[in-house]
Design a protein around this motif. Structure first.
Motif, PDB file in Angstrom:
ATOM      1  N   GLN A 472     -29.054  76.603 -41.303  1.00 19.31           N
ATOM      2  CA  GLN A 472     -27.931  76.911 -42.197  1.00 19.31           C
ATOM      3  C   GLN A 472     -26.824  77.658 -41.458  1.00 19.31           C
ATOM      4  OE1 GLN A 472     -29.540  79.023 -45.552  1.00 19.31           O
ATOM      5  NE2 GLN A 472     -30.815  77.319 -46.215  1.00 19.31           N
ATOM      6  N   GLN A 473     -27.215  78.638 -40.643  1.00 15.44           N
ATOM      7  CA  GLN A 473     -26.223  79.409 -39.895  1.00 15.44           C
ATOM      8  C   GLN A 473     -25.504  78.539 -38.864  1.00 15.44           C
ATOM      9  OE1 GLN A 473     -25.107  82.475 -40.283  1.00 15.44           O
ATOM     10  NE2 GLN A 473     -26.452  82.922 -42.005  1.00 15.44           N
ATOM     11  N   LEU A 474     -26.228  77.603 -38.272  1.00 13.36           N
ATOM     12  CA  LEU A 474     -25.610  76.698 -37.301  1.00 13.36           C
ATOM     13  C   LEU A 474     -24.533  75.848 -37.975  1.00 13.36           C
ATOM     14  CD1 LEU A 474     -25.452  75.396 -34.504  1.00 13.36           C
ATOM     15  CD2 LEU A 474     -27.363  73.910 -35.170  1.00 13.36           C
ATOM     16  N   ARG A 479     -18.825  74.824 -39.007  1.00 10.45           N
ATOM     17  CA  ARG A 479     -17.728  74.641 -39.964  1.00 10.45           C
ATOM     18  C   ARG A 479     -16.595  75.627 -39.679  1.00 10.45           C
ATOM     19  NH1 ARG A 479     -15.755  76.544 -44.604  1.00 10.45           N
ATOM     20  NH2 ARG A 479     -17.211  78.297 -44.644  1.00 10.45           N
ATOM     21  N   GLN A 480     -16.959  76.896 -39.440  1.00 12.17           N
ATOM     22  CA  GLN A 480     -15.950  77.912 -39.144  1.00 12.17           C
ATOM     23  C   GLN A 480     -15.226  77.607 -37.830  1.00 12.17           C
ATOM     24  OE1 GLN A 480     -14.898  80.465 -40.930  1.00 12.17           O
ATOM     25  NE2 GLN A 480     -16.348  80.288 -42.622  1.00 12.17           N
ATOM     26  N   TYR A 481     -15.965  77.142 -36.853  1.00  9.12           N
ATOM     27  CA  TYR A 481     -15.363  76.813 -35.556  1.00  9.12           C
ATOM     28  C   TYR A 481     -14.337  75.688 -35.710  1.00  9.12           C
ATOM     29  CZ  TYR A 481     -14.974  75.613 -30.605  1.00  9.12           C
ATOM     30  OH  TYR A 481     -14.486  75.364 -29.335  1.00  9.12           O
ATOM     31  N   GLN A 485     -10.365  75.951 -35.065  1.00 10.35           N
ATOM     32  CA  GLN A 485      -9.844  75.036 -34.055  1.00 10.35           C
ATOM     33  C   GLN A 485      -8.605  74.311 -34.597  1.00 10.35           C
ATOM     34  OE1 GLN A 485     -12.630  71.976 -32.756  1.00 10.35           O
ATOM     35  NE2 GLN A 485     -12.285  72.568 -30.630  1.00 10.35           N
ATOM     36  N   THR A 486      -8.714  73.859 -35.849  1.00 13.26           N
ATOM     37  CA  THR A 486      -7.577  73.199 -36.498  1.00 13.26           C
ATOM     38  C   THR A 486      -6.422  74.180 -36.686  1.00 13.26           C
ATOM     39  OG1 THR A 486      -9.089  71.722 -37.668  1.00 13.26           O
ATOM     40  CG2 THR A 486      -6.859  71.927 -38.556  1.00 13.26           C
ATOM     41  N   PHE A 487      -6.754  75.405 -37.091  1.00 14.07           N
ATOM     42  CA  PHE A 487      -5.746  76.444 -37.312  1.00 14.07           C
ATOM     43  C   PHE A 487      -4.997  76.740 -36.014  1.00 14.07           C
ATOM     44  CE2 PHE A 487      -5.174  80.978 -39.247  1.00 14.07           C
ATOM     45  CZ  PHE A 487      -3.817  80.723 -39.402  1.00 14.07           C
ATOM     46  N   GLN A 488      -5.722  76.809 -34.901  1.00 12.00           N
ATOM     47  CA  GLN A 488      -5.093  77.108 -33.611  1.00 12.00           C
ATOM     48  C   GLN A 488      -4.117  76.004 -33.207  1.00 12.00           C
ATOM     49  OE1 GLN A 488      -7.447  76.714 -30.030  1.00 12.00           O
ATOM     50  NE2 GLN A 488      -6.715  78.693 -29.258  1.00 12.00           N
ATOM     51  N   VAL A 489      -4.478  74.759 -33.496  1.00 11.11           N
ATOM     52  CA  VAL A 489      -3.600  73.632 -33.151  1.00 11.11           C
ATOM     53  C   VAL A 489      -2.377  73.607 -34.057  1.00 11.11           C
ATOM     54  CG1 VAL A 489      -3.433  71.109 -33.094  1.00 11.11           C
ATOM     55  CG2 VAL A 489      -5.483  72.257 -32.206  1.00 11.11           C
ATOM     56  N   ASP A 490      -2.595  73.831 -35.362  1.00 10.74           N
ATOM     57  CA  ASP A 490      -1.498  73.736 -36.329  1.00 10.74           C
ATOM     58  C   ASP A 490      -0.529  74.912 -36.237  1.00 10.74           C
ATOM     59  OD1 ASP A 490      -2.657  71.421 -37.182  1.00 10.74           O
ATOM     60  OD2 ASP A 490      -3.574  72.294 -38.992  1.00 10.74           O
ATOM     61  N   ASP A 491      -1.036  76.109 -35.985  1.00 19.77           N
ATOM     62  CA  ASP A 491      -0.169  77.296 -35.970  1.00 19.77           C
ATOM     63  C   ASP A 491      -0.678  78.277 -34.910  1.00 19.77           C
ATOM     64  OD1 ASP A 491       1.522  79.395 -36.501  1.00 19.77           O
ATOM     65  OD2 ASP A 491       1.290  79.291 -38.681  1.00 19.77           O
ATOM     66  N   LYS A 502     -11.704  84.373 -32.602  1.00 19.89           N
ATOM     67  CA  LYS A 502     -12.626  83.788 -33.569  1.00 19.89           C
ATOM     68  C   LYS A 502     -13.322  82.542 -33.010  1.00 19.89           C
ATOM     69  CE  LYS A 502     -12.312  86.482 -37.177  1.00 19.89           C
ATOM     70  NZ  LYS A 502     -13.501  87.209 -37.683  1.00 19.89           N
ATOM     71  N   LEU A 503     -12.584  81.736 -32.254  1.00 12.67           N
ATOM     72  CA  LEU A 503     -13.198  80.538 -31.675  1.00 12.67           C
ATOM     73  C   LEU A 503     -14.333  80.919 -30.725  1.00 12.67           C
ATOM     74  CD1 LEU A 503     -10.149  78.190 -30.965  1.00 12.67           C
ATOM     75  CD2 LEU A 503     -12.070  77.739 -32.497  1.00 12.67           C
ATOM     76  N   GLU A 504     -14.079  81.923 -29.876  1.00 13.12           N
ATOM     77  CA  GLU A 504     -15.111  82.363 -28.933  1.00 13.12           C
ATOM     78  C   GLU A 504     -16.321  82.935 -29.677  1.00 13.12           C
ATOM     79  OE1 GLU A 504     -11.220  82.248 -26.880  1.00 13.12           O
ATOM     80  OE2 GLU A 504     -11.938  83.074 -28.787  1.00 13.12           O
ATOM     81  N   HIS A 505     -16.032  83.700 -30.739  1.00 11.70           N
ATOM     82  CA  HIS A 505     -17.108  84.309 -31.525  1.00 11.70           C
ATOM     83  C   HIS A 505     -18.015  83.244 -32.138  1.00 11.70           C
ATOM     84  CE1 HIS A 505     -19.232  86.750 -34.446  1.00 11.70           C
ATOM     85  NE2 HIS A 505     -18.715  86.046 -35.434  1.00 11.70           N
ATOM     86  N   HIS A 506     -17.420  82.264 -32.805  1.00 10.92           N
ATOM     87  CA  HIS A 506     -18.235  81.235 -33.459  1.00 10.92           C
ATOM     88  C   HIS A 506     -18.889  80.304 -32.441  1.00 10.92           C
ATOM     89  CE1 HIS A 506     -17.407  82.317 -37.585  1.00 10.92           C
ATOM     90  NE2 HIS A 506     -16.124  82.430 -37.301  1.00 10.92           N
ATOM     91  N   LYS A 507     -18.261  80.134 -31.289  1.00 12.79           N
ATOM     92  CA  LYS A 507     -18.878  79.342 -30.229  1.00 12.79           C
ATOM     93  C   LYS A 507     -20.161  80.020 -29.744  1.00 12.79           C
ATOM     94  CE  LYS A 507     -19.098  76.107 -27.061  1.00 12.79           C
ATOM     95  NZ  LYS A 507     -19.476  74.721 -27.435  1.00 12.79           N
ATOM     96  N   GLN A 508     -20.109  81.344 -29.572  1.00 12.48           N
ATOM     97  CA  GLN A 508     -21.297  82.089 -29.159  1.00 12.48           C
ATOM     98  C   GLN A 508     -22.408  81.974 -30.201  1.00 12.48           C
ATOM     99  OE1 GLN A 508     -20.091  86.123 -28.388  1.00 12.48           O
ATOM    100  NE2 GLN A 508     -18.799  85.565 -26.636  1.00 12.48           N
TER     101      GLN A 508
END
Length: 598
Positions: A472-474, A479-481, A485-491, A502-508
């Motif tokens: 479930q956590q995976l 989903r959060q990653y 990722q979309t947010f970083q591209v859009d804005d 946040k991307l690095e955090h969820h990647k870890q």
């Protein structure tokens, strides 16, 4: 100067420091080349260390997850008029078994169902009830199920005894068919009322705090004490590895065990690499001024192998959730000279403390044959001769009214008794019994397989819960990653301003839970094994006996003794009564050899 200017400067400095930390962390390669091999090839397990600390800590109790608890059912119906309206024993049994299956999710063994036909108005009137409570005191049982509170007691003394055992976690779980008990001060007060006692309950704030700490410890959660290298998940209270700092501590272990560095050098390394700590993931990191003492305390804390210790309470973190241990059990033993000695190992780590033997062989199982009181484990160092540095282990009777302490009565009987008995005589008696485990009993084999199946089922339940959580956590972190990722591209500007990192955090976390999913699946696969045949069971028993005869490792001896021996009675220089556990009692010529005072 406008209000807030100073605060902004402080925040700028703090952000700049965090930026420096991030820059430093990116330059470091702290991947351990030792940890994976150490974890997978460890000769000892976390449970071995849990047993060690239970034996070495006064009144220690291991708090188990529900799936690993062993439950007893107590049934009672007397001929008193008070019990005319009470369900029959058979009805109580059926309803309690349904409760065990549906609510507690456990299977009750026939031998763990206690049935009694006696009144509970007066204390001391129920030998079967007392036998069951003794099972809780020795750690055989952890949870209790009964049809209603009045089946357990109708008198103040025994009611208070049950409540005290709940309060001390001797009884870790309590269920009734007719009443939903909650283990808190109010719940215990209501239980006392239902027990029809006159006892007054005045649980203070300190009791509430103790209850909260105990609850957190039993679930492996944060209880007010931070652990370096880990932060606390705000949603669950679980300890999560703080990536860079966790790797720094792992490097510290490698330096001590594999590179020959001392504690001052390791402390300086941690200072140079700006080790920090924080409570929650989003908190600002605080620099830790490591000293050699702090390094020593870190190496001595069993938390880092996955064993949470708080006072005399213990819980295995890897049974509770997907905790990532920093070190293996074998590495923990090697890092602690005194513990290495107890495990029969030679440590390269020198201890500044006086050498001592903490591990107690057969604690609370050696009963004085003259007064029926458990004897005190004790040891004395040998200071001369070829055995210098080793210990003389014995058991001492502390009961001052015992015949052992009454020389005049001994003289009247024409005997002379020692106040203690050497462990070598105790082990000799056990050895005799183990050498005579020669009967091939199909019933013993069936009992062994039944117990093994229940242990495997409880282990599977724990791992399946962890696998479900990790899966479930995976998914959630994936989903959060994807969202960030979309947010970083859009804005990109808005992302950098408000969500940077946040991307690095969820990647870890994705990597963390991917590893947890893989590990849990591997552990489940290990449990899908073919159970031993009857012939293999006899061979396995013989192997354990040979291990007992050949080993000098006190922890191995204690583990084997605890598997085979229920308790024993110690005389002057012999063990006239030794009770073996099921199923082994039916495999020896005599499960009991009554030669003592009775």
């Amino acid at each position: 100067m406008p209000k807030g200017t100073t605060n902004r400067k402080k925040r700028d400095i703090q952000l700049a420091n965090e930026a420096d930390l991030i820059a430093l962390q990116k330059l470091q390669d702290l991947t351990s080349s030792y940890r994976e091999t150490a974890i997978t090839s460890s000769e000892r397990s976390i449970n071995d260390l849990a047993e060690y600390f239970k034996a070495a800590t006064s009144n220690a109790k291991q708090l188990l997850p529900t799936a690993k608890r062993r439950y007893a059912i107590y049934l009672r119906k007397s001929t008193d008029s008070e019990d005319k309206q009470v369900r029959s024993i058979d009805d109580q049994r059926k309803e309690c078994l349904v409760l065990a299956s549906n609510t507690v999710k456990t299977v009750i063994r026939d031998e763990d169902i206690f049935e009694e036909h006696a009144s509970a108005k007066k204390s001391g009137n129920r030998p079967i009830f007392n036998e069951m409570l003794q099972g809780f005191r020795t750690g055989k049982y952890h949870g209790l199920i009964s049809w209603s509170p009045d089946r357990l007691s109708r008198n103040m003394k025994e009611a208070g005894e049950v409540i005290e055992m709940v309060d001390e976690e001797t009884i870790q779980d309590l269920h009734f068919r007719t009443y939903a008990f909650e283990n808190n001060p109010n719940g215990k007060m209501m239980l006392g009322i239902l027990f029809a006692t006159s006892k007054q309950y005045s649980d203070k704030l300190s009791v509430d705090v103790k209850r909260g700490n105990t609850g957190n410890i039993s679930e492996g959660k944060y209880n007010g004490s931070l652990k370096k290298g880990y932060y606390v998940d705000e949603a669950t209270g679980n300890f999560m590895p703080d990536d860079y700092n966790w790797k720094l501590l792992r490097k510290a272990v490698d330096m001590r065990l594999y590179e020959g560095k001392n504690n001052p050098e390791i402390a300086q390394f941690l200072l140079d690499h700006k080790f920090t700590e924080r409570k929650f993931e989003n908190d600002s990191p605080r620099l830790v001024k490591f000293t050699k003492k702090m390094v020593g305390d870190f190496f001595a804390d069993p938390f880092y192998l996955g064993l949470y210790k708080y006072g005399n309470l213990l819980t295995v973190l890897t049974d509770q959730y997907n905790f990532r241990p920093l070190i293996s059990p074998d590495e923990f033993i090697a890092l602690n000279a005194d513990i290495s000695k107890d495990f029969g190992k030679t440590s390269t780590i020198k201890s500044s403390k006086p050498q001592k033997l903490d591990y107690g062989l057969l604690r609370n199982k050696v009963i004085c044959d003259y007064c029926s009181v458990p004897m005190q484990f004790q040891h004395q160092p040998i200071t001369k001769g070829t055995k210098k540095g080793r210990y003389v282990i014995s058991y001492y009777c502390r009961n001052r009214v015992c015949l052992r302490h009454n020389p005049q009565e001994q003289k009247n009987r024409g005997i002379k008794l020692s106040k203690s008995i050497r462990a070598k005589y105790v082990l000799a008696g056990i050895e005799w019994h183990l050498r005579h485990l020669t009967k091939q009993s199909t019933e013993a084999y069936r009992m062994y397989i039944n117990g093994l199946e229940q242990r495997i089922a409880s282990d599977k339940a724990v791992i399946k819960n962890k696998l479900s959580e990790a899966t479930q956590q995976l998914k959630e972190n994936e989903r959060q990653y994807a969202k960030y990722q979309t947010f970083q591209v859009d804005d990109p500007e808005e992302y950098k301003k408000h969500h940077n990192g946040k991307l690095e955090h969820h990647k870890q976390l994705i990597e963390y839970y991917e590893e947890a999913v893989a590990d849990n699946k591997a552990e489940l696969a290990k449990l899908n094994v073919t159970l031993p045949t009857e012939k293999e069971f006899y061979e396995l028993t013989k192997f354990k006996v040979l291990e007992f005869l050949q080993s000098t490792d006190i922890t191995v001896l204690d583990t084997i003794c605890n598997e085979f021996v229920s308790n024993l009675r110690a005389g002057h220089d012999s063990t006239p009564v030794i009770e073996l556990k099921k199923p082994y009692d039916s495999m020896v010529d005599l499960g009991k050899i009554p030669l003592g005072w009775g």
